[in-house]
Design a protein around this motif. Sequence first.
Motif, mmCIF file in Angstrom:
data_model
loop_
_atom_site.group_PDB
_atom_site.id
_atom_site.type_symbol
_atom_site.label_atom_id
_atom_site.label_comp_id
_atom_site.label_asym_id
_atom_site.label_seq_id
_atom_site.Cartn_x
_atom_site.Cartn_y
_atom_site.Cartn_z
ATOM 1 N N THR A 64 -7.642 -45.850 10.452
ATOM 2 C CA THR A 64 -6.431 -44.756 11.039
ATOM 3 C C THR A 64 -6.024 -43.856 9.799
ATOM 4 O OG1 THR A 64 -5.742 -46.723 12.514
ATOM 5 C CG2 THR A 64 -4.318 -44.785 11.969
ATOM 6 N N TRP A 73 5.111 -49.578 10.151
ATOM 7 C CA TRP A 73 3.694 -49.835 9.854
ATOM 8 C C TRP A 73 3.703 -51.192 9.456
ATOM 9 C CZ3 TRP A 73 6.311 -45.293 8.837
ATOM 10 C CH2 TRP A 73 5.282 -43.929 9.262
ATOM 11 N N THR A 120 1.431 -55.213 9.569
ATOM 12 C CA THR A 120 0.061 -55.922 9.717
ATOM 13 C C THR A 120 0.318 -57.173 10.914
ATOM 14 O OG1 THR A 120 0.647 -57.750 8.064
ATOM 15 C CG2 THR A 120 -0.625 -55.920 7.102
ATOM 16 N N GLN A 155 -0.428 -50.097 20.249
ATOM 17 C CA GLN A 155 -1.659 -50.203 19.726
ATOM 18 C C GLN A 155 -2.724 -51.379 20.044
ATOM 19 O OE1 GLN A 155 -2.710 -47.768 17.342
ATOM 20 N NE2 GLN A 155 -1.140 -46.602 18.085
ATOM 21 N N LYS A 167 -1.536 -52.099 11.324
ATOM 22 C CA LYS A 167 -1.238 -51.146 12.750
ATOM 23 C C LYS A 167 0.097 -50.278 12.622
ATOM 24 C CE LYS A 167 -3.905 -53.391 15.353
ATOM 25 N NZ LYS A 167 -5.215 -52.920 16.339
ATOM 26 N N THR A 168 0.009 -49.385 13.398
ATOM 27 C CA THR A 168 1.241 -48.693 13.217
ATOM 28 C C THR A 168 1.909 -48.012 14.640
ATOM 29 O OG1 THR A 168 2.440 -46.388 12.507
ATOM 30 C CG2 THR A 168 0.156 -46.484 13.102
ATOM 31 N N TRP A 169 3.108 -48.133 15.100
ATOM 32 C CA TRP A 169 3.564 -47.686 16.449
ATOM 33 C C TRP A 169 5.096 -47.499 16.158
ATOM 34 C CZ3 TRP A 169 3.023 -53.038 14.545
ATOM 35 C CH2 TRP A 169 4.035 -53.479 14.365
ATOM 36 N N THR A 194 -4.460 -57.075 10.235
ATOM 37 C CA THR A 194 -4.986 -55.991 10.544
ATOM 38 C C THR A 194 -3.791 -54.782 10.569
ATOM 39 O OG1 THR A 194 -6.730 -56.765 12.035
ATOM 40 C CG2 THR A 194 -5.956 -54.515 12.101
#
Length: 310
Positions: free
Chosen positions: A196, A55, A57, A86, A63-65, A61
């Motif tokens: 999310t 997790w 930025t 993402q 984001k997670t992947w 923004t």
Amino acid sequence: MPITRNVEHEITVAAPAKEIYQLIADVGNWPQLFAPTVHVEHASQGERSERIRIWATANGTAKTWTSRRELDPGALRIDFRQEVSQPPVGGMGGAWLVEPLSEGTSKVRLRHDYHAATDDPADLAWIDQAVDRNSHVELAALKDNAEGAASDLLFSFDDTVEIDGSARDVYDFVNDAQLWRERLPHVARVDLTEDTPGLQVLEMDTRTADGSTHTTRSIRVCLPHRRIVYKQVQVPKLMTLHTGHWLFEDRPGGGVTATSRHTVRINEDTITEVLGASADVAAARAFVRKALSTNSLATLGHAKTYAESR
């Protein structure tokens, strides 16, 4: 077909190559090491191969992947590849390479290859900016940590409360931060977004003991009903880093142990500005610990009242 970019960033570090490699290999320390990283967890782990969920930025923004990493300590190299990227990222991978220049000096290279999810040039430009910004920030942080930035500036501590209630109820109280202005007297303003599920952006104004307020902005990773991990991306003047965990553990026989854990790095350049000419690092550590503990214990106290009344 989307355009594929191949870019490389590098930095020279006054530290042995093996020590640098270990900093990169140990993802558990990344939230304290790399500013964009909020939290990392292993999905699976072998001797040379692992899957990690990140997790972080990118261009501000959250984001997670999930990425797969191949570790080669002999070659001082770590390859990585996002399994599902993402948007606007269509795919991304790369490698960390550490090259010894001498016994105590090394070159670190960070490679990326990536393409956008669409043919829109704006998407690729967004990724270009995010990769360039994050790479420079991460390499600079790696250099600072490997070269032995003052260790007394970084410290961690816990505050714990025993609650005769359920972990789910305590978790819900902390998770529902949009209600904190009504529930917590030290919170003056709250703005919570959760585009999310489980990944929150929390901005709030917190009252201090002298009646003044300060604004913080945090990225929160919510893992029901056991843990909420956060990283402040806008911190008060006295800190350069603040990460935290809210931990909820069922007790044998009933009830829950709720813990607030903080990791802080003091901003040495602002100590006298904030605390006065005679203040030092020890005074700053004591001040920050008292302020954070006061608010954490207040939050846990109200969570206790809420959970025990259910």
